[in-house]
Design a protein around this motif. Structure first.
Motif, PDB file in Angstrom:
ATOM      1  N   GLU A  87       6.956  -0.124   6.374  1.00 21.84           N
ATOM      2  CA  GLU A  87       5.566   0.315   6.408  1.00 21.84           C
ATOM      3  C   GLU A  87       4.710  -0.479   5.433  1.00 21.84           C
ATOM      4  OE1 GLU A  87       6.253   4.973   7.714  1.00 21.84           O
ATOM      5  OE2 GLU A  87       6.307   4.434   5.587  1.00 21.84           O
ATOM      6  N   TYR A  91       1.544  -2.617   6.534  1.00 27.00           N
ATOM      7  CA  TYR A  91       0.230  -2.385   5.921  1.00 27.00           C
ATOM      8  C   TYR A  91      -0.307  -3.691   5.331  1.00 27.00           C
ATOM      9  CZ  TYR A  91      -3.378  -0.213   3.012  1.00 27.00           C
ATOM     10  OH  TYR A  91      -4.569   0.126   2.422  1.00 27.00           O
ATOM     11  N   THR A 160      -3.177   3.749   6.392  1.00 26.30           N
ATOM     12  CA  THR A 160      -1.750   3.967   6.634  1.00 26.30           C
ATOM     13  C   THR A 160      -1.516   5.051   7.674  1.00 26.30           C
ATOM     14  OG1 THR A 160      -1.608   5.404   4.706  1.00 26.30           O
ATOM     15  CG2 THR A 160      -0.996   3.098   4.396  1.00 26.30           C
TER      16      THR A 160
END
Length: 166
Positions: A87, A91, A160
């Protein structure tokens, strides 16, 4: 003595008492504070609450900051879960793409080059000191409000929650 949560004009009781500056979510236009007022009442504090702009929660007498924080937690958004490695990389890549998008705009905007993912990751995790790179810092520093709105409309800042469903 009255303690006003929404207005800074009232005198704030001694240092153990809650202060408006500590709670930016309490500014006009933010969440309905009825649950906070109800929580304070349930804990025995004499509270009046008005949802009108410039008004807010008023508590007669002192209010321990810990009590206020407990009640504010009812309306505060929960802390997001930390991003895992994949992640974080996603991002970071979304921020890099946003930087490329911002560079293509005709706004005389100088977007700084991103650091390596490894440097960005270490700063994101707080392992390495320094500012966490995002092209939107450059936008905020260089553009007026109207230009910033134009830039972020053309190149929305990745969130996010949008990327990972959080």
């Amino acid at each position: 003595m009255a303690f006003s949560v929404a207005g800074c004009a009232d005198a704030v009781p001694p240092s153990q008492d809650a202060r408006v500056a500590d709670y930016p979510m309490l500014a006009d236009g933010n969440p309905d504070m009825t649950p906070v007022a109800d929580c304070l009442r349930e804990r025995g504090y004499p509270v009046s609450y008005t949802a009108a702009p410039g008004e807010g929660i008023n508590v007669e007498g002192g209010l321990p900051e810990s009590v206020f924080e407990d009640c504010v937690a009812l309306v505060a958004p929960p802390e997001p879960e930390p991003l895992n490695e994949d992640e974080m990389r996603g991002y970071f890549e979304a921020l890099v793409e946003s930087g490329d998008c911002l560079r293509r705009l005709d706004l005389a905007l100088a977007i700084s080059e991103p650091p390596s993912f490894e440097v960005w990751r270490e700063r994101y995790l707080g392992v390495q000191s320094g500012e966490i790179w995002t092209p939107y810092l450059d936008v905020m520093m260089q553009l007026n409000d109207a230009e910033e709105a134009e830039a972020t409309a053309a190149c929305p800042e990745p969130r996010t929650a949008q990327l990972f469903g959080g």
